[in-house]
Design a protein around this motif. Structure first.
Motif, PDB file in Angstrom:
ATOM      1  N   ARG A 119      80.736  11.594 -23.057  1.00  0.00           N
ATOM      2  CA  ARG A 119      79.970  12.727 -23.565  1.00  0.00           C
ATOM      3  C   ARG A 119      78.821  12.272 -24.454  1.00  0.00           C
ATOM      4  O   ARG A 119      77.884  13.007 -24.689  1.00  0.00           O
ATOM      5  N   LEU A 120      78.930  11.041 -24.972  1.00  0.00           N
ATOM      6  CA  LEU A 120      77.917  10.494 -25.877  1.00  0.00           C
ATOM      7  C   LEU A 120      77.869   8.991 -25.673  1.00  0.00           C
ATOM      8  O   LEU A 120      78.908   8.337 -25.553  1.00  0.00           O
ATOM      9  N   GLY A 121      76.651   8.446 -25.594  1.00  0.00           N
ATOM     10  CA  GLY A 121      76.474   7.006 -25.482  1.00  0.00           C
ATOM     11  C   GLY A 121      75.827   6.451 -26.736  1.00  0.00           C
ATOM     12  O   GLY A 121      74.952   7.084 -27.336  1.00  0.00           O
ATOM     13  N   LEU A 122      76.259   5.262 -27.156  1.00  0.00           N
ATOM     14  CA  LEU A 122      75.761   4.645 -28.391  1.00  0.00           C
ATOM     15  C   LEU A 122      75.275   3.224 -28.114  1.00  0.00           C
ATOM     16  O   LEU A 122      75.967   2.436 -27.460  1.00  0.00           O
ATOM     17  N   GLU A 123      74.104   2.917 -28.621  1.00  0.00           N
ATOM     18  CA  GLU A 123      73.530   1.581 -28.507  1.00  0.00           C
ATOM     19  C   GLU A 123      73.118   1.117 -29.895  1.00  0.00           C
ATOM     20  O   GLU A 123      72.310   1.763 -30.572  1.00  0.00           O
ATOM     21  N   LEU A 124      73.696  -0.002 -30.346  1.00  0.00           N
ATOM     22  CA  LEU A 124      73.379  -0.545 -31.664  1.00  0.00           C
ATOM     23  C   LEU A 124      72.355  -1.659 -31.539  1.00  0.00           C
ATOM     24  O   LEU A 124      72.381  -2.439 -30.576  1.00  0.00           O
ATOM     25  N   LYS A 125      71.479  -1.758 -32.529  1.00  0.00           N
ATOM     26  CA  LYS A 125      70.489  -2.822 -32.576  1.00  0.00           C
ATOM     27  C   LYS A 125      70.673  -3.625 -33.865  1.00  0.00           C
ATOM     28  O   LYS A 125      70.552  -3.082 -34.968  1.00  0.00           O
ATOM     29  N   MET A 221      72.317   7.760 -28.300  1.00  0.00           N
ATOM     30  CA  MET A 221      71.685   7.431 -29.577  1.00  0.00           C
ATOM     31  C   MET A 221      71.560   5.919 -29.698  1.00  0.00           C
ATOM     32  O   MET A 221      72.526   5.186 -29.462  1.00  0.00           O
ATOM     33  N   VAL A 222      70.379   5.457 -30.057  1.00  0.00           N
ATOM     34  CA  VAL A 222      70.149   4.043 -30.344  1.00  0.00           C
ATOM     35  C   VAL A 222      69.785   3.939 -31.820  1.00  0.00           C
ATOM     36  O   VAL A 222      68.961   4.708 -32.331  1.00  0.00           O
ATOM     37  N   THR A 223      70.415   3.006 -32.535  1.00  0.00           N
ATOM     38  CA  THR A 223      70.233   2.939 -33.989  1.00  0.00           C
ATOM     39  C   THR A 223      70.422   1.525 -34.521  1.00  0.00           C
ATOM     40  O   THR A 223      71.147   0.715 -33.917  1.00  0.00           O
ATOM     41  N   ASP A 224      69.769   1.251 -35.632  1.00  0.00           N
ATOM     42  CA  ASP A 224      70.014   0.005 -36.366  1.00  0.00           C
ATOM     43  C   ASP A 224      70.890   0.272 -37.583  1.00  0.00           C
ATOM     44  O   ASP A 224      71.051  -0.593 -38.440  1.00  0.00           O
ATOM     45  N   GLY A 225      71.451   1.472 -37.656  1.00  0.00           N
ATOM     46  CA  GLY A 225      72.277   1.866 -38.798  1.00  0.00           C
ATOM     47  C   GLY A 225      71.504   2.608 -39.861  1.00  0.00           C
ATOM     48  O   GLY A 225      72.094   3.289 -40.699  1.00  0.00           O
ATOM     49  N   HIS A 226      70.174   2.501 -39.832  1.00  0.00           N
ATOM     50  CA  HIS A 226      69.319   3.149 -40.825  1.00  0.00           C
ATOM     51  C   HIS A 226      68.451   4.241 -40.206  1.00  0.00           C
ATOM     52  O   HIS A 226      68.272   5.302 -40.793  1.00  0.00           O
ATOM     53  N   VAL A 227      67.898   3.944 -39.038  1.00  0.00           N
ATOM     54  CA  VAL A 227      67.046   4.890 -38.320  1.00  0.00           C
ATOM     55  C   VAL A 227      67.677   5.144 -36.956  1.00  0.00           C
ATOM     56  O   VAL A 227      68.170   4.217 -36.302  1.00  0.00           O
TER      57      VAL A 227
END
Length: 346
Positions: A119-125, A221-227
């Protein structure tokens, strides 16, 4: 996902008839009350890479979503680390074939068909600035440990430390968490995480690949934890909310998951009761899954009246899948586009 820049990603979108829409302008995210909740950024710099950070980020995200009423556990959702599935996503286009994966997904609790049921995909940078902070923290810890040992005058201990690099790294990681106590302390010194050409290209392919096999319209959602940058597809619109603060992103995801079906989505999907742009996008993008050509052959099975002939022909189609997909055949058979078995078994 396969590495590709925004130029090629835009070409792929254009060839499929999609347009890029600025979600912040057209569909602005509204706070649940008068203001967005205060959500501390995730301290990515406490971890050496994305793989190490993902389980901790999923715990962090779940805790924040639960504050806004998103249910987890039995009857709710589950956040899953899917690094191990390197070919979770596949996409076949006129400009090339692409394979890739996400870092994490949200699925209804207990479901393991991550590709079709996410239902939701997450990509961390894990950005270079985070890597630099982590390395510097560990160098400081290692030096301090060495100095303490030398003060004790025990040369054997120094030798032993040099032979246990893995243990030193683990100790350094733990100590790094002590060195940076406030996760927001380095925020002012950070370069903002932007949806650059490379990040956009990868994210677009992840989004298209997800929609080519998912049974439910998802957000990524793709995020670096801050943005945070969040994307979805509705009809022929790729909608992107860029440059979100953690509080804004959490509100968006909570509102989205609140409306999402938490049960196993049945095969085949029932006809929509009203126009559904998310479903339209799913049905269109299934034609770009690598199994699309086999699906066309499977559709011919519907012309057979004899059930035994249909099953025999289905076995021929599956043998063709093995020939075309090789080692990926099992994955393809377990999690094909939702209409595949509908065509075979009627």
């Amino acid at each position: 996902m396969s590495s590709v820049g925004s130029t090629k990603a835009n070409a792929i979108l254009s060839s499929m008839g999609f347009v890029w829409v600025n979600g912040n302008k057209v569909y602005p995210i509204k706070p649940p009350e008068q203001e967005f909740p205060t959500v501390h950024p995730f301290p990515m710099h406490l971890y050496p890479n994305e793989v190490a950070a993902t389980p901790h980020y999923l715990n962090y995200l779940q805790a924040e979503l639960e504050k806004l009423g998103v249910p987890f556990g039995l009857g709710g959702f589950e956040l899953v680390d899917v690094h191990a599935n390197k070919e979770l996503l596949q996409l076949h286009t006129a400009l090339g074939d692409f394979k890739g994966y996400l870092d994490g997904v949200a699925v209804p609790f207990g479901i393991e068909s991550y590709g079709t049921q996410m239902r939701l995909g997450l990509e961390l940078k894990h950005l270079e600035q985070d890597k630099d902070i982590w390395k510097q923290s560990n160098r400081q810890v290692t030096k301090r440990k060495y100095d303490d040992t030398m003060e004790q005058g025990d040369d054997d201990d120094v030798e032993e430390d040099e032979d246990t690099d893995g243990q030193a790294a683990a100790t350094g990681n733990s100590a790094a968490q002590q060195l940076v106590v406030d996760p927001s302390a380095s925020l002012a010194r950070r370069d903002p995480f932007k949806l650059t050409a490379k990040v956009k290209g990868q994210s677009v392919l992840q989004l298209l690949g997800s929609y080519s096999m998912a049974q439910y319209p998802i957000d990524i959602m793709v995020t670096d934890g801050h943005v945070c940058h969040i994307m979805r597809i509705r009809g022929k619109k790729v909608i992107a909310w860029e440059d979100l603060a953690p509080g804004q992103a959490i509100c968006h995801l909570a509102a989205f998951l609140e409306k999402v079906d938490r049960s196993l989505v049945p095969l085949p999907l029932p006809p929509p009761t009203e126009p559904d742009e998310g479903r339209e996008a799913l049905e269109y993008l299934r034609h770009f899954h690598p199994l699309a050509t086999i699906l066309e052959q499977a559709e011919q099975l519907m012309e057979l009246d004899d059930g035994s002939s249909r099953i025999q022909q289905a076995m021929s189609v599956m043998r063709l899948m093995v020939e075309q997909h090789g080692d990926d055949a099992i994955t393809a058979l377990v999690a094909p586009p939702p209409t595949f078995y509908q065509h075979i078994y009627g």
